[in-house]
Design a protein around this motif. Sequence first.
Motif, PDB file in Angstrom:
ATOM      1  N   ASN A  93       0.811  -1.215   0.000  1.00  0.00           N
ATOM      2  CA  ASN A  93       0.000   0.000   0.000  1.00  0.00           C
ATOM      3  C   ASN A  93       0.851   1.275   0.000  1.00  0.00           C
ATOM      4  O   ASN A  93       0.437   2.302  -0.535  1.00  0.00           O
ATOM      5  CB  ASN A  93      -0.921  -0.031   1.227  1.00  0.00           C
ATOM      6  N   SER A 142       4.594   3.604  -4.421  1.00  0.00           N
ATOM      7  CA  SER A 142       4.031   4.524  -5.420  1.00  0.00           C
ATOM      8  C   SER A 142       4.680   4.325  -6.790  1.00  0.00           C
ATOM      9  O   SER A 142       5.714   3.657  -6.922  1.00  0.00           O
ATOM     10  CB  SER A 142       4.258   5.975  -4.976  1.00  0.00           C
ATOM     11  N   ARG A 143       4.079   4.947  -7.815  1.00  0.00           N
ATOM     12  CA  ARG A 143       4.703   5.020  -9.136  1.00  0.00           C
ATOM     13  C   ARG A 143       6.059   5.694  -9.000  1.00  0.00           C
ATOM     14  O   ARG A 143       6.252   6.595  -8.188  1.00  0.00           O
ATOM     15  CB  ARG A 143       3.829   5.816 -10.109  1.00  0.00           C
ATOM     16  N   SER A 201      -2.443  -6.271  -5.360  1.00  0.00           N
ATOM     17  CA  SER A 201      -2.300  -5.610  -4.058  1.00  0.00           C
ATOM     18  C   SER A 201      -2.241  -6.682  -2.971  1.00  0.00           C
ATOM     19  O   SER A 201      -2.552  -7.857  -3.215  1.00  0.00           O
ATOM     20  CB  SER A 201      -3.487  -4.693  -3.793  1.00  0.00           C
ATOM     21  N   ASP A 204      -7.422   2.269   1.587  1.00  0.00           N
ATOM     22  CA  ASP A 204      -7.306   1.822   0.192  1.00  0.00           C
ATOM     23  C   ASP A 204      -6.222   0.761   0.028  1.00  0.00           C
ATOM     24  O   ASP A 204      -5.395   0.522   0.910  1.00  0.00           O
ATOM     25  CB  ASP A 204      -7.114   2.997  -0.767  1.00  0.00           C
ATOM     26  N   ALA A 247      -3.923  -0.050  -2.890  1.00  0.00           N
ATOM     27  CA  ALA A 247      -2.639   0.157  -3.571  1.00  0.00           C
ATOM     28  C   ALA A 247      -2.765   1.376  -4.483  1.00  0.00           C
ATOM     29  O   ALA A 247      -3.871   1.887  -4.703  1.00  0.00           O
ATOM     30  CB  ALA A 247      -2.261  -1.078  -4.397  1.00  0.00           C
ATOM     31  N   PHE A 248      -1.632   1.811  -5.050  1.00  0.00           N
ATOM     32  CA  PHE A 248      -1.694   2.990  -5.919  1.00  0.00           C
ATOM     33  C   PHE A 248      -2.580   2.728  -7.134  1.00  0.00           C
ATOM     34  O   PHE A 248      -3.148   3.655  -7.721  1.00  0.00           O
ATOM     35  CB  PHE A 248      -0.285   3.421  -6.356  1.00  0.00           C
ATOM     36  N   PHE A 249      -2.735   1.462  -7.522  1.00  0.00           N
ATOM     37  CA  PHE A 249      -3.554   1.110  -8.686  1.00  0.00           C
ATOM     38  C   PHE A 249      -4.948   0.639  -8.289  1.00  0.00           C
ATOM     39  O   PHE A 249      -5.747   0.272  -9.144  1.00  0.00           O
ATOM     40  CB  PHE A 249      -2.858   0.021  -9.509  1.00  0.00           C
ATOM     41  N   LYS A 251      -7.667   2.102  -5.535  1.00  0.00           N
ATOM     42  CA  LYS A 251      -7.980   3.056  -4.467  1.00  0.00           C
ATOM     43  C   LYS A 251      -9.270   2.705  -3.723  1.00  0.00           C
ATOM     44  O   LYS A 251      -9.778   3.493  -2.931  1.00  0.00           O
ATOM     45  CB  LYS A 251      -8.071   4.481  -5.026  1.00  0.00           C
ATOM     46  N   ILE A 301      -7.444  10.139   2.484  1.00  0.00           N
ATOM     47  CA  ILE A 301      -7.917   9.469   1.259  1.00  0.00           C
ATOM     48  C   ILE A 301      -9.417   9.606   1.031  1.00  0.00           C
ATOM     49  O   ILE A 301      -9.884   9.394  -0.085  1.00  0.00           O
ATOM     50  CB  ILE A 301      -7.524   7.973   1.238  1.00  0.00           C
TER      51      ILE A 301
END
Length: 464
Positions: A68, A71-72, A89, A162, A164-166, A168, A192
């Motif tokens: 979690n 990030s990119r 995730s 949330d 993971a970055f992919f 939410k 978030i």
Amino acid sequence: MKIFLVGIGGIAMGNLAYMLKQQGHDVSGSDQNLYPPMSDKLVEWGLSPKSGYRKENVKGADLVIIGNAISRGNPEVEEVLNTGIEYMSMAEAIGHFFLKGKKPIVISGTHGKTTTTFLTHWILESIGLKPGLFVGGIRKDGYPGFALGDGDYFVIEGDEYDSAFFDKSSKFLHYRPYYLVMNALDFDHADIFANLDAIKVMFKRLLNLVPSRGKVFYWKGSKNLSDITKDYQHAPVESFELGDKNSIFKYEKGILTEIRTKAKIKPSLIGSHNYRNVEVAVRVCLEIAPQKRKEILEAVESFPGVKRRQENLYVSETSLLVEDFAHHPVAIQETIKAHKEAYPGYKIISLFEPRSATSHRNVFQDDFAKSFKGSDVSVVTEVYQVDKVSKTLRLNVKKLVKDIKTYTKKESFYVVSPKDIPSLLKKILPQYKKDKLIILAMSNGAFGGIYSELKSLMETRESL
């Protein structure tokens, strides 16, 4: 499978890694900052984590599980995306590898998840059902927050944060609830979620996953939970509350009485919020094994509790030092109230570190002030990592301390850092030398590592 975990050093990710290894997979992973206790555990479990993120780490993996906090821009993430390696995730991986073919018992809510999850697992384990477990904590007897389980049931903490970055959406949407518990629903995670309605959307989606043969249990004292269950018709719904006509228990002066048998039960937990946790955990277990009523009630009394939840770090006839995870206004209020009830006549010094992503924002500026009712002294530190939130959004701690004093009519103090607290207490404690005293330290972090100093202060106080 050859599985690689990006961000393996987090407690939940590390636990997942070991569970996957126990299933027979070839597991490895990496993290930027590996530190105890998880760094030691990973080595003990034979997982040999890599320090730092490099794209070559993920080469040859059949699956990459991305934490979690990742990030990119992370080199391993970029390599996964560029080469088409399968990825998930953490929450999706739990659902995929451990919940298929099980009847998951998902314990959700903005408060009470960890305790209720551990308690439900403890009871089911005690009556021989061998359930699985995944929860973000450690029991007071040292039992970790995970177990593969050999039985039909899997008890899991349903986190609304949330995934993971992919992804939410909330983690709990991956957990396939058969039985769903909703303990509370308040605004939280302001980093978030824009507002309460945004959280309610996630809980409505979770509710919609319960099969018609399953069951939903919700606390009817929560207007928000009553709202989202009002028109729900896809599975049986049962509300719970201490002392209503359908209760299993009634509560008086720290003792639960089982209404049907009149059996007296004294759990290690204190406070009406925890007795509601007991009520719903017992209801779920009775739904599964109604013939085991006596054993279920006995298991409640023997439950050891959860570390960092009402954990007594120092106990004497006149002094008590308690560590608690409370970081939301409702949790702070309930924790203080619980100790006021359980220890009549004691003075309470409340210490609070605004550390979570929500508590260091000013969304609860007014609510925090009211939550310290019952404290004789309140000490609040400046927010943790003050530069991480802009001044316009940041909790104004100096104002909060003044508001606490106005609202409670009791002493309140501002300190810059947790490390300033011991010296402040040295000045305060002498005026309470004839009183029975509780120091209640509330933070969802390490609180500056001051617990050993607080213990020493309590020991010194005994000799005054």
